[in-house]
Scaffold this active site. Structure first.
Site, PDB file in Angstrom:
ATOM      1  N   GLY A  45       0.832  -1.194   0.000  1.00 18.41           N
ATOM      2  CA  GLY A  45       0.000   0.000   0.000  1.00 18.41           C
ATOM      3  C   GLY A  45       0.864   1.239   0.000  1.00 18.41           C
ATOM      4  O   GLY A  45       2.022   1.203   0.440  1.00 18.41           O
ATOM      5  N   GLN A  50       2.953  10.033   1.435  1.00 19.72           N
ATOM      6  CA  GLN A  50       4.258   9.360   1.501  1.00 19.72           C
ATOM      7  C   GLN A  50       5.173   9.749   0.344  1.00 19.72           C
ATOM      8  O   GLN A  50       6.369   9.501   0.388  1.00 19.72           O
ATOM      9  CB  GLN A  50       4.077   7.835   1.491  1.00 19.72           C
ATOM     10  CG  GLN A  50       3.387   7.308   2.733  1.00 19.72           C
ATOM     11  CD  GLN A  50       3.325   5.795   2.707  1.00 19.72           C
ATOM     12  OE1 GLN A  50       2.368   5.224   2.197  1.00 19.72           O
ATOM     13  NE2 GLN A  50       4.343   5.143   3.234  1.00 19.72           N
ATOM     14  N   CYS A  92       6.226  -0.014   7.460  1.00 14.14           N
ATOM     15  CA  CYS A  92       5.779   1.073   6.598  1.00 14.14           C
ATOM     16  C   CYS A  92       6.957   1.566   5.766  1.00 14.14           C
ATOM     17  O   CYS A  92       8.066   1.691   6.295  1.00 14.14           O
ATOM     18  CB  CYS A  92       5.236   2.203   7.473  1.00 14.14           C
ATOM     19  SG  CYS A  92       4.746   3.664   6.548  1.00 14.14           S
ATOM     20  N   LEU A  93       6.717   1.835   4.487  1.00 17.82           N
ATOM     21  CA  LEU A  93       7.797   2.325   3.626  1.00 17.82           C
ATOM     22  C   LEU A  93       8.352   3.665   4.127  1.00 17.82           C
ATOM     23  O   LEU A  93       9.499   3.993   3.864  1.00 17.82           O
ATOM     24  CB  LEU A  93       7.301   2.474   2.179  1.00 17.82           C
ATOM     25  CG  LEU A  93       6.936   1.173   1.453  1.00 17.82           C
ATOM     26  CD1 LEU A  93       6.325   1.473   0.090  1.00 17.82           C
ATOM     27  CD2 LEU A  93       8.148   0.268   1.305  1.00 17.82           C
ATOM     28  N   HIS A 134      -4.245   1.256   7.618  1.00 10.53           N
ATOM     29  CA  HIS A 134      -2.888   1.813   7.661  1.00 10.53           C
ATOM     30  C   HIS A 134      -2.761   2.986   6.676  1.00 10.53           C
ATOM     31  O   HIS A 134      -2.233   4.050   7.027  1.00 10.53           O
ATOM     32  CB  HIS A 134      -1.885   0.695   7.326  1.00 10.53           C
ATOM     33  CG  HIS A 134      -0.460   1.123   7.284  1.00 10.53           C
ATOM     34  ND1 HIS A 134       0.497   0.614   8.141  1.00 10.53           N
ATOM     35  CD2 HIS A 134       0.205   1.997   6.469  1.00 10.53           C
ATOM     36  CE1 HIS A 134       1.666   1.180   7.854  1.00 10.53           C
ATOM     37  NE2 HIS A 134       1.524   2.010   6.845  1.00 10.53           N
ATOM     38  N   GLU A 135      -3.268   2.793   5.458  1.00 10.09           N
ATOM     39  CA  GLU A 135      -3.127   3.843   4.432  1.00 10.09           C
ATOM     40  C   GLU A 135      -4.033   5.043   4.720  1.00 10.09           C
ATOM     41  O   GLU A 135      -3.637   6.189   4.513  1.00 10.09           O
ATOM     42  CB  GLU A 135      -3.410   3.282   3.032  1.00 10.09           C
ATOM     43  CG  GLU A 135      -2.493   2.139   2.587  1.00 10.09           C
ATOM     44  CD  GLU A 135      -1.012   2.396   2.815  1.00 10.09           C
ATOM     45  OE1 GLU A 135      -0.570   3.569   2.744  1.00 10.09           O
ATOM     46  OE2 GLU A 135      -0.280   1.423   3.087  1.00 10.09           O
ATOM     47  N   HIS A 138      -2.473   7.338   7.093  1.00  6.43           N
ATOM     48  CA  HIS A 138      -1.523   8.267   6.473  1.00  6.43           C
ATOM     49  C   HIS A 138      -2.220   9.549   6.008  1.00  6.43           C
ATOM     50  O   HIS A 138      -1.649  10.636   6.082  1.00  6.43           O
ATOM     51  CB  HIS A 138      -0.840   7.623   5.252  1.00  6.43           C
ATOM     52  CG  HIS A 138       0.344   6.766   5.589  1.00  6.43           C
ATOM     53  ND1 HIS A 138       1.443   7.239   6.262  1.00  6.43           N
ATOM     54  CD2 HIS A 138       0.613   5.467   5.322  1.00  6.43           C
ATOM     55  CE1 HIS A 138       2.335   6.257   6.397  1.00  6.43           C
ATOM     56  NE2 HIS A 138       1.851   5.168   5.843  1.00  6.43           N
TER      57      HIS A 138
END
Ligand code: NI
Length: 165
Positions: A45, A50, A92-93, A134-135, A138
């Site tokens: 995702g 991000q 997470c990236l 999670h997304e 963000h």
């Protein structure tokens, strides 16, 4: 085009992202780049903040970059129903070399627009439900570092700040 990923505690990750009112050619291009960046980063995702864009846009694919079988692009996603609770160990990236156990809802129903501007509704109680939460976090300026315990977050901040120039 592969985009650079912003890492915590960069400011854009803490901002509440703005709703999208029109799917412009620029946004379509951003969507393509986000998909490429997500897969290249071995992610399931990615949210627009991000990659430095504070707008309410996410892409997810629970099958990951090897299979690429469940790609979804969601604009202005909203959790309209949820229930249950699960513990979820997440990375997470935007939070390299970090993982945290996060409390999530077990089941969510998410409404959004897709990249064509059509209304979509996703109901899930598995891995996809976790990714969506999670997304969407963000988009509200919340990362897993923010959801980790105070001590863990403080220790990670020390490490993360050293990496920043
Ligand atoms: Ni993330």
């Amino acid at each position: 085009m592969k985009l650079e990923i912003c890492t915590w505690p960069e400011e854009v990750l803490a901002k509440k992202a703005k709703p999208i009112t029109e799917v412009t050619p620029e946004i379509k291009e951003l969507i393509e780049s986000m998909i490429e960046t997500m897969y290249e980063g071995d992610g399931v995702g990615l949210a627009a903040p991000q990659v430095g864009e504070s707008i309410r846009l996410i892409c997810v694919d629970q099958t990951g970059p090897k299979m690429k079988e469940d790609l979804r692009v969601l604009i202005n996603p909203q959790i309209v129903e949820c229930d249950g609770e699960v513990d979820s160990e997440e990375g997470c990236l935007s939070c390299p070399e970090f993982s945290a156990k996060v409390k999530r809802k077990q089941r969510v129903k998410v409404k959004a627009l897709n990249e064509k501007g059509e209304e979509v509704c996703i109901e899930n109680d598995g891995f996809l439900a976790i990714i969506l939460q999670h997304e969407i976090d963000h988009l509200d300026g919340v990362t897993i570092a923010d959801r980790a315990g105070r001590l863990k977050k403080a220790m990670y901040r020390k490490r993360a700040i050293k990496w920043m120039r």
